[in-house]
Scaffold this motif. Structure first.
Motif, PDB file in Angstrom:
ATOM      1  N   ALA A 239      -0.556  15.833  -2.769  1.00  0.00           N
ATOM      2  CA  ALA A 239      -1.857  14.980  -3.135  1.00  0.00           C
ATOM      3  C   ALA A 239      -1.301  13.655  -3.524  1.00  0.00           C
ATOM      4  N   ARG A 240      -0.044  13.380  -4.059  1.00  0.00           N
ATOM      5  CA  ARG A 240       0.492  12.437  -4.507  1.00  0.00           C
ATOM      6  C   ARG A 240       0.630  11.230  -3.331  1.00  0.00           C
ATOM      7  N   TYR A 241       0.959  11.864  -2.358  1.00  0.00           N
ATOM      8  CA  TYR A 241       1.149  11.057  -0.839  1.00  0.00           C
ATOM      9  C   TYR A 241      -0.125  10.767  -0.374  1.00  0.00           C
ATOM     10  N   VAL A 242      -1.185  11.366  -0.513  1.00  0.00           N
ATOM     11  CA  VAL A 242      -2.502  11.101  -0.179  1.00  0.00           C
ATOM     12  C   VAL A 242      -3.080   9.989  -0.840  1.00  0.00           C
ATOM     13  N   THR A 243      -2.856   9.985  -2.221  1.00  0.00           N
ATOM     14  CA  THR A 243      -3.303   8.840  -3.104  1.00  0.00           C
ATOM     15  C   THR A 243      -2.849   7.506  -2.606  1.00  0.00           C
ATOM     16  N   ARG A 244      -1.444   7.689  -1.872  1.00  0.00           N
ATOM     17  CA  ARG A 244      -0.859   6.442  -1.756  1.00  0.00           C
ATOM     18  C   ARG A 244      -1.926   5.507  -0.518  1.00  0.00           C
ATOM     19  N   LEU A 245      -2.238   6.183   0.304  1.00  0.00           N
ATOM     20  CA  LEU A 245      -3.126   5.771   1.298  1.00  0.00           C
ATOM     21  C   LEU A 245      -4.136   4.856   0.709  1.00  0.00           C
ATOM     22  N   VAL A 246      -4.768   5.158  -0.422  1.00  0.00           N
ATOM     23  CA  VAL A 246      -5.766   4.705  -0.936  1.00  0.00           C
ATOM     24  C   VAL A 246      -5.276   3.540  -2.130  1.00  0.00           C
ATOM     25  N   GLU A 247      -4.028   3.531  -2.422  1.00  0.00           N
ATOM     26  CA  GLU A 247      -3.572   2.680  -3.453  1.00  0.00           C
ATOM     27  C   GLU A 247      -2.868   1.492  -2.485  1.00  0.00           C
ATOM     28  N   TRP A 248      -2.501   1.663  -1.445  1.00  0.00           N
ATOM     29  CA  TRP A 248      -1.898   0.597  -0.699  1.00  0.00           C
ATOM     30  C   TRP A 248      -2.938  -0.523  -0.499  1.00  0.00           C
ATOM     31  N   PRO A 249      -3.920  -0.246   0.046  1.00  0.00           N
ATOM     32  CA  PRO A 249      -4.925  -1.303   0.250  1.00  0.00           C
ATOM     33  C   PRO A 249      -5.297  -1.983  -1.080  1.00  0.00           C
ATOM     34  N   THR A 250      -5.339  -1.187  -2.124  1.00  0.00           N
ATOM     35  CA  THR A 250      -5.728  -2.004  -3.551  1.00  0.00           C
ATOM     36  C   THR A 250      -4.506  -2.828  -3.662  1.00  0.00           C
ATOM     37  N   ALA A 251      -3.438  -2.440  -3.611  1.00  0.00           N
ATOM     38  CA  ALA A 251      -2.188  -3.603  -3.738  1.00  0.00           C
ATOM     39  C   ALA A 251      -2.244  -4.847  -2.949  1.00  0.00           C
ATOM     40  N   LEU A 252      -2.856  -4.495  -1.498  1.00  0.00           N
ATOM     41  CA  LEU A 252      -3.031  -5.853  -0.655  1.00  0.00           C
ATOM     42  C   LEU A 252      -4.380  -6.660  -1.167  1.00  0.00           C
ATOM     43  N   GLU A 253      -5.183  -5.843  -1.923  1.00  0.00           N
ATOM     44  CA  GLU A 253      -6.578  -6.574  -2.347  1.00  0.00           C
ATOM     45  C   GLU A 253      -5.991  -7.501  -3.545  1.00  0.00           C
ATOM     46  N   ALA A 254      -4.814  -6.869  -4.491  1.00  0.00           N
ATOM     47  CA  ALA A 254      -4.341  -7.611  -5.690  1.00  0.00           C
ATOM     48  C   ALA A 254      -3.633  -8.879  -5.077  1.00  0.00           C
ATOM     49  N   VAL A 255      -2.992  -8.872  -3.793  1.00  0.00           N
ATOM     50  CA  VAL A 255      -2.227  -9.794  -3.301  1.00  0.00           C
ATOM     51  C   VAL A 255      -3.290 -11.058  -2.893  1.00  0.00           C
ATOM     52  N   TRP A 256      -4.296 -10.603  -2.203  1.00  0.00           N
ATOM     53  CA  TRP A 256      -5.237 -11.700  -1.916  1.00  0.00           C
ATOM     54  C   TRP A 256      -6.150 -12.257  -2.953  1.00  0.00           C
ATOM     55  N   HIS A 257      -6.566 -11.494  -3.934  1.00  0.00           N
ATOM     56  CA  HIS A 257      -7.698 -11.757  -4.867  1.00  0.00           C
ATOM     57  C   HIS A 257      -6.869 -11.882  -6.478  1.00  0.00           C
ATOM     58  N   ASP A 258      -5.684 -11.998  -6.434  1.00  0.00           N
ATOM     59  CA  ASP A 258      -4.814 -12.090  -7.897  1.00  0.00           C
ATOM     60  C   ASP A 258      -5.627 -11.135  -9.028  1.00  0.00           C
ATOM     61  N   SER A 259      -5.979 -10.018  -8.486  1.00  0.00           N
ATOM     62  CA  SER A 259      -6.730  -8.842  -9.255  1.00  0.00           C
ATOM     63  C   SER A 259      -5.814  -8.346 -10.423  1.00  0.00           C
ATOM     64  N   TRP A 260      -4.459  -8.361 -10.241  1.00  0.00           N
ATOM     65  CA  TRP A 260      -3.593  -7.631 -11.174  1.00  0.00           C
ATOM     66  C   TRP A 260      -2.840  -8.958 -11.799  1.00  0.00           C
ATOM     67  N   MET A 261      -3.526 -10.146 -11.912  1.00  0.00           N
ATOM     68  CA  MET A 261      -2.820 -11.075 -12.584  1.00  0.00           C
ATOM     69  C   MET A 261      -3.098 -10.654 -14.467  1.00  0.00           C
ATOM     70  N   PRO A 262      -2.262 -10.505 -14.962  1.00  0.00           N
ATOM     71  CA  PRO A 262      -2.237 -10.112 -16.521  1.00  0.00           C
ATOM     72  C   PRO A 262      -3.114 -11.109 -17.238  1.00  0.00           C
ATOM     73  N   ALA A 263      -4.065 -10.466 -18.278  1.00  0.00           N
ATOM     74  CA  ALA A 263      -4.879 -11.403 -19.165  1.00  0.00           C
ATOM     75  C   ALA A 263      -3.876 -11.796 -20.310  1.00  0.00           C
TER      76      ALA A 263
END
Length: 202
Positions: free
Chosen positions: A1-25
């Protein structure tokens, strides 16, 4: 299950690169008051440390480290679990798996160190004077800042506990030439897990 979630989390990280969604408040109460002390004026203000540009760079570092981490971890898992027809091929696959695992842990270590920096810069300033002209209850603001500081200190402690295991596992020969003892590595992980449970109650 841990490795399956990585398939979802990687696109999330890519999205954060493109849209700065991980920029801390910015931290709670990052405004500063005017000081007559020249020594205080020479120190960088908290809002300067947490400028938009600084926060964007932190978010980018966090996101890019995970962009590297997830594929490397999946590659390590794939080599460990890949069927093999010979002992030689199995040994080679395990060596590649160890290399990929080490690279994933290097990326994880980068994430931890950057998150430590983010946590330090995001600490609310306990010495800041509240502007009485603001329509905010001073007691409520103080309580919110105290809670934020407590949570941030716990997160900093958790990240510090991750540093040793992450560095230990970032070495491709950690199982043959361990950098840290098994007791210290798994002891850090156990204490971190306990702190995680405590953090959930705050």
């Amino acid at each position: 299950a841990r490795y399956v979630t990585r398939l979802v989390e990687w696109p999330t990280a890519l999205e954060a690169v493109w849209h700065d969604s991980w920029m801390p408040a910015a931290a709670i109460g990052t405004t500063t008051t005017t000081s007559t002390n020249k020594e205080d004026d020479s120190s960088p203000a908290k809002e300067e440390l947490l400028s938009s540009r600084t926060r964007r760079r932190i978010g980018q570092c966090l996101a890019w480290s995970m962009v590297a981490y997830y594929p490397a971890e999946l590659a390590a898992f794939g080599h460990w679990k890949a069927p093999s027809s010979s002992t030689t091929r199995t040994r080679s696959s395990n060596q590649w798996a160890a290399q990929y695992s080490a690279w994933s842990c290097k990326a994880w270590l980068v994430y931890i160190l950057v998150d430590l920096l983010q946590g330090y810069l995001a600490l609310p300033d306990s010495t800041e004077q509240h502007d009485e002209s603001d329509d905010v209850d001073p007691q409520s603001l103080t309580a919110a800042k105290d809670t934020a500081r407590r949570k941030q200190y716990v997160q900093l402690a958790r990240n510090l506990l991750y540093v040793l295991p992450a560095y230990h596992w970032s070495r491709s020969d950690w199982d043959r030439k361990p950098w840290g003892s098994t007791t210290s590595v798994y002891g850090c992980m156990m204490v971190e897990a306990l702190l995680s449970l405590y953090q959930s109650t705050l």
